[in-house]
Write a protein that holds these residues in place. Structure first.
Motif, mmCIF file in Angstrom:
data_model
loop_
_atom_site.group_PDB
_atom_site.id
_atom_site.type_symbol
_atom_site.label_atom_id
_atom_site.label_comp_id
_atom_site.label_asym_id
_atom_site.label_seq_id
_atom_site.Cartn_x
_atom_site.Cartn_y
_atom_site.Cartn_z
ATOM 1 N N GLU A 6 5.623 -7.189 5.504
ATOM 2 C CA GLU A 6 5.363 -5.793 5.844
ATOM 3 C C GLU A 6 6.293 -4.876 5.067
ATOM 4 O O GLU A 6 7.380 -5.256 4.669
ATOM 5 C CB GLU A 6 5.585 -5.561 7.343
ATOM 6 C CG GLU A 6 4.748 -6.414 8.249
ATOM 7 C CD GLU A 6 5.558 -7.091 9.319
ATOM 8 O OE1 GLU A 6 5.027 -7.377 10.397
ATOM 9 O OE2 GLU A 6 6.751 -7.346 9.065
ATOM 10 N N SER A 7 5.855 -3.639 4.913
ATOM 11 C CA SER A 7 6.689 -2.611 4.308
ATOM 12 C C SER A 7 6.203 -1.252 4.783
ATOM 13 O O SER A 7 5.096 -1.133 5.324
ATOM 14 C CB SER A 7 6.624 -2.687 2.781
ATOM 15 O OG SER A 7 5.303 -2.477 2.323
ATOM 16 N N GLY A 8 7.062 -0.252 4.608
ATOM 17 C CA GLY A 8 6.651 1.116 4.879
ATOM 18 C C GLY A 8 7.252 1.764 6.107
ATOM 19 O O GLY A 8 7.007 2.937 6.361
ATOM 20 N N LEU A 18 3.633 8.195 8.307
ATOM 21 C CA LEU A 18 4.109 7.004 7.626
ATOM 22 C C LEU A 18 2.910 6.105 7.369
ATOM 23 O O LEU A 18 1.917 6.145 8.108
ATOM 24 C CB LEU A 18 5.126 6.236 8.473
ATOM 25 C CG LEU A 18 6.559 6.754 8.555
ATOM 26 C CD1 LEU A 18 7.358 5.918 9.552
ATOM 27 C CD2 LEU A 18 7.234 6.742 7.201
ATOM 28 N N ARG A 19 3.042 5.288 6.334
ATOM 29 C CA ARG A 19 1.999 4.308 6.037
ATOM 30 C C ARG A 19 2.633 2.930 5.957
ATOM 31 O O ARG A 19 3.529 2.689 5.149
ATOM 32 C CB ARG A 19 1.309 4.641 4.716
ATOM 33 C CG ARG A 19 0.089 3.762 4.425
ATOM 34 C CD ARG A 19 -0.485 4.105 3.078
ATOM 35 N NE ARG A 19 -1.798 3.515 2.866
ATOM 36 C CZ ARG A 19 -2.155 2.872 1.759
ATOM 37 N NH1 ARG A 19 -1.280 2.739 0.775
ATOM 38 N NH2 ARG A 19 -3.366 2.384 1.625
ATOM 39 N N LEU A 20 2.161 2.036 6.811
ATOM 40 C CA LEU A 20 2.636 0.659 6.806
ATOM 41 C C LEU A 20 1.683 -0.210 5.994
ATOM 42 O O LEU A 20 0.470 -0.003 6.017
ATOM 43 C CB LEU A 20 2.730 0.116 8.229
ATOM 44 C CG LEU A 20 3.583 0.907 9.222
ATOM 45 C CD1 LEU A 20 3.620 0.173 10.565
ATOM 46 C CD2 LEU A 20 4.976 1.117 8.697
ATOM 47 N N SER A 21 2.262 -1.179 5.296
ATOM 48 C CA SER A 21 1.473 -2.125 4.513
ATOM 49 C C SER A 21 1.845 -3.546 4.912
ATOM 50 O O SER A 21 2.988 -3.816 5.270
ATOM 51 C CB SER A 21 1.735 -1.940 3.014
ATOM 52 O OG SER A 21 1.411 -0.647 2.590
ATOM 53 N N CYS A 22 0.877 -4.428 4.840
ATOM 54 C CA CYS A 22 1.112 -5.837 5.131
ATOM 55 C C CYS A 22 0.277 -6.669 4.171
ATOM 56 O O CYS A 22 -0.931 -6.448 4.052
ATOM 57 C CB CYS A 22 0.738 -6.161 6.565
ATOM 58 S SG CYS A 22 0.813 -7.917 6.978
ATOM 59 N N TYR A 79 -3.432 -2.007 6.049
ATOM 60 C CA TYR A 79 -2.616 -0.802 6.065
ATOM 61 C C TYR A 79 -2.758 -0.101 7.415
ATOM 62 O O TYR A 79 -3.792 -0.201 8.073
ATOM 63 C CB TYR A 79 -3.049 0.155 4.958
ATOM 64 C CG TYR A 79 -3.062 -0.472 3.587
ATOM 65 C CD1 TYR A 79 -4.246 -0.924 3.020
ATOM 66 C CD2 TYR A 79 -1.879 -0.643 2.865
ATOM 67 C CE1 TYR A 79 -4.262 -1.522 1.767
ATOM 68 C CE2 TYR A 79 -1.889 -1.240 1.607
ATOM 69 C CZ TYR A 79 -3.091 -1.671 1.070
ATOM 70 O OH TYR A 79 -3.100 -2.264 -0.163
ATOM 71 N N GLN A 81 -2.171 3.783 8.521
ATOM 72 C CA GLN A 81 -1.788 5.169 8.257
ATOM 73 C C GLN A 81 -1.508 5.828 9.596
ATOM 74 O O GLN A 81 -2.388 5.882 10.460
ATOM 75 C CB GLN A 81 -2.914 5.903 7.525
ATOM 76 C CG GLN A 81 -2.613 7.368 7.249
ATOM 77 C CD GLN A 81 -1.464 7.559 6.278
ATOM 78 O OE1 GLN A 81 -1.370 6.864 5.276
ATOM 79 N NE2 GLN A 81 -0.580 8.500 6.586
ATOM 80 N N THR A 115 8.740 -4.330 11.074
ATOM 81 C CA THR A 115 9.350 -3.195 10.366
ATOM 82 C C THR A 115 9.590 -2.076 11.368
ATOM 83 O O THR A 115 8.740 -1.785 12.213
ATOM 84 C CB THR A 115 8.457 -2.728 9.203
ATOM 85 O OG1 THR A 115 9.133 -1.713 8.453
ATOM 86 C CG2 THR A 115 7.112 -2.202 9.666
#
Length: 121
Positions: A6-8, A18-22, A79, A81, A115
């Motif tokens: 994960e990131s973001g 915020l936008r999280l990514s995996c 993702y 958002q 995260t």
């Protein structure tokens, strides 16, 4: 070995985004569904949003209209958002992959490491 990264996450003021990514890595053939869960201090982990391989989505009532989940073109990415963030959205957010079929692996479910998302008032 299947892994979810994960990131973001980060710190944002109330009303921000915020936008999280995996991203799921490994010799993956298919994934039935991917989603995001969160866990705030002293609370149980709860589903935030999920999306199936066919594109069906599900959201927690508390985030409907503010959060949007989507899958990347690679289908092994997801993702989240997050708009109009509130202090009560503060939690560790975990990526989840269900029904993962990978080379030389039994079908299984996987979790990312989490995260932190912190929303200040």
């Amino acid at each position: 070995q299947v892994q979810l990264v994960e990131s973001g996450g980060g710190l944002v003021q109330a009303g921000g985004s915020l936008r999280l990514s995996c991203a799921a890595s490994g010799a993956i053939f298919s994934i039935d569904a991917m989603g995001w869960y969160r866990q705030a201090p002293g609370k149980q982990r709860e589903l935030v949003a999920a999306i199936t391989s066919s594109g069906s989505t599900d959201y927690a009532y508390s985030v409907k209209g503010r959060f949007t989940i989507s899958r990347g073109n690679a289908k092994n990415t997801v993702y989240l958002q997050m708009n109009s963030l509130k202090p009560e959205d503060t939690a560790v957010y975990y990526c989840n992959a269900e029904g993962v079929r990978a080379y030389l692996q039994r079908q299984n479910n996987y979790w990312g490491q989490g995260t932190q998302v912190t929303v200040s008032s």
